[in-house]
Design an enzyme around this catalytic site. Structure first.
Site, mmCIF file in Angstrom:
data_model
loop_
_atom_site.group_PDB
_atom_site.id
_atom_site.type_symbol
_atom_site.label_atom_id
_atom_site.label_comp_id
_atom_site.label_asym_id
_atom_site.label_seq_id
_atom_site.Cartn_x
_atom_site.Cartn_y
_atom_site.Cartn_z
ATOM 1 N N TYR A 1 -41.679 84.422 8.031
ATOM 2 C CA TYR A 1 -43.137 84.414 8.191
ATOM 3 C C TYR A 1 -43.665 85.847 8.238
ATOM 4 O O TYR A 1 -44.604 86.202 7.516
ATOM 5 C CB TYR A 1 -43.532 83.669 9.467
ATOM 6 C CG TYR A 1 -44.953 83.954 9.897
ATOM 7 C CD1 TYR A 1 -46.027 83.396 9.212
ATOM 8 C CD2 TYR A 1 -45.227 84.811 10.969
ATOM 9 C CE1 TYR A 1 -47.339 83.679 9.585
ATOM 10 C CE2 TYR A 1 -46.530 85.092 11.351
ATOM 11 C CZ TYR A 1 -47.577 84.528 10.653
ATOM 12 O OH TYR A 1 -48.873 84.816 11.015
ATOM 13 N N LYS B 1 -56.867 71.799 0.602
ATOM 14 C CA LYS B 1 -56.247 73.053 0.171
ATOM 15 C C LYS B 1 -55.706 72.981 -1.259
ATOM 16 O O LYS B 1 -55.913 73.908 -2.056
ATOM 17 C CB LYS B 1 -55.117 73.401 1.142
ATOM 18 C CG LYS B 1 -54.176 74.484 0.667
ATOM 19 C CD LYS B 1 -52.945 74.532 1.569
ATOM 20 C CE LYS B 1 -51.817 75.254 0.884
ATOM 21 N NZ LYS B 1 -50.572 75.208 1.675
ATOM 22 N N LYS C 1 -51.273 72.734 17.392
ATOM 23 C CA LYS C 1 -50.228 73.632 16.908
ATOM 24 C C LYS C 1 -48.824 73.315 17.407
ATOM 25 O O LYS C 1 -47.858 73.941 16.979
ATOM 26 C CB LYS C 1 -50.581 75.080 17.259
ATOM 27 C CG LYS C 1 -51.831 75.584 16.552
ATOM 28 C CD LYS C 1 -52.102 77.052 16.843
ATOM 29 C CE LYS C 1 -51.052 77.953 16.246
ATOM 30 N NZ LYS C 1 -51.398 79.387 16.416
#
Length: 313
Positions: free
Chosen positions: A139, A53, A183
């Site tokens: 978020y 990334k 996750k």
């Protein structure tokens, strides 16, 4: 070539799988594999290349050319609704997204990105309009702000009689399904309940969960929506959910049905989630259907049954 950021994540890797299923494998996956466990999401997929990334962002900001790009699916983000480092969230979910968006606009590359139902906050109306938005956590705010940035670009282009290349945002509701094992606490309710049962425990829900209803959407259906919009070249911001609100207990009952045993237990509601937790979500699909998208969404009973069969082989 198609680029998928967050391509080792849950939704990103399912998009890659759907592309593979259609015979397409000229794919560049961009991700951060600091959590090395995510590599498992890529093992069975065919891609052309992988890029870290940070290296990708550096090249994007430098204006480097990656060769012919058919589309970019931007799924890379910090998706933890419990993360309160606002500087970190805004850099990852807002600033990085703007850089990539302008890279695509300048080159007329279709840009399909992950928004979120977290943009709505505490409401019972989930329509893709500014008046219904009010994020409960940073978020959700980062996603809300990026949606608003895109809207301003569209308004400015319209004012100057200009047409932008495809920009499509998807407000994902409660996504569950395969390739989410990395996750941790942010994995779906179905995933956690299944782990509890495999450990010999009963499935546990928060106190008050009988009153909580969410729009639980199967990740395979989410990937299908993404590909439909790419194939049809439709811009806009769209809800991506089933259009049905189902109780958490429905998820637990589907998991119990798969295992053939167990009963729901309740645990105290966490203090840190009070005031920052959506008790109800239900996607309004009017705009999605008006765009022509005819993807059918699985119910919790059907989707969880398929999911359980996959991860309990």
């Amino acid at each position: 070539m198609i680029i998928v950021t967050g391509g080792a994540g849950m939704i990103g890797s399912n998009i890659v799988k759907s592309l593979n299923d259609k015979g397409f494998n000229d794919i560049l996956v961009v991700d951060n594999l600091k959590d090395g466990k995510k590599f498992k999401n890529l093992v069975d997929l065919d891609i052309t290349d992988y890029m870290d990334k940070e290296d990708f962002i550096t090249q994007i900001m430098a204006g480097d050319d990656f060769g012919p790009i058919e589309a970019i699916f931007h799924e890379g983000a910090c998706s933890a609704t419990t993360e309160w480092d606002g500087k970190y969230i805004m850099m990852n979910n807002y600033e990085y997204s703007k850089e990539l968006l302008h890279f695509c606009i300048e080159r007329e590359i279709p840009f399909l990105y992950a928004s979120s139902a977290a943009t709505y906050g505490e409401t019972d109306t989930f329509i893709e309009e500014r008046e219904y938005e009010g994020a409960l956590n940073v978020y959700g705010y980062s996603k809300q702000q990026f949606d608003n940035y895109v809207r301003r670009l569209w308004a400015d282009a319209e004012e100057h009689n200009e047409t932008l290349s495809q920009i499509t945002g998807f407000r994902y509701f409660n996504v569950y399904g395969p390739r989410e094992q990395h996750k941790g606490s942010m994995a779906s309710v179905a995933f956690h309940l299944n782990n509890q049962m495999n450990a010999g425990d009963n499935p546990k829900l928060f106190e008050g969960s009988d009153e909580f209803k969410r729009d639980f959407v199967y990740v395979g259906d989410v990937a299908a929506v993404n590909l439909w919009f790419l194939e049809n070249g439709v811009s806009g911001i769209y809800n991506c959910g089933t259009g049905r609100a189902e109780p958490f207990r429905a998820v637990a009952e589907a998991v119990i049905k798969h295992h053939g045993k167990g009963e729901v237990e309740t645990i105290p509601f966490p203090e840190h989630l009070k005031g920052a937790y959506q008790e109800f979500t239900q996607a309004d699909l009017t705009k999605l259907r008006a765009a022509g998208c005819d993807v059918e969404f699985k119910s919790v009973a059907d989707g969880v049954a398929e999911y359980m069969a996959m991860i309990n082989k």
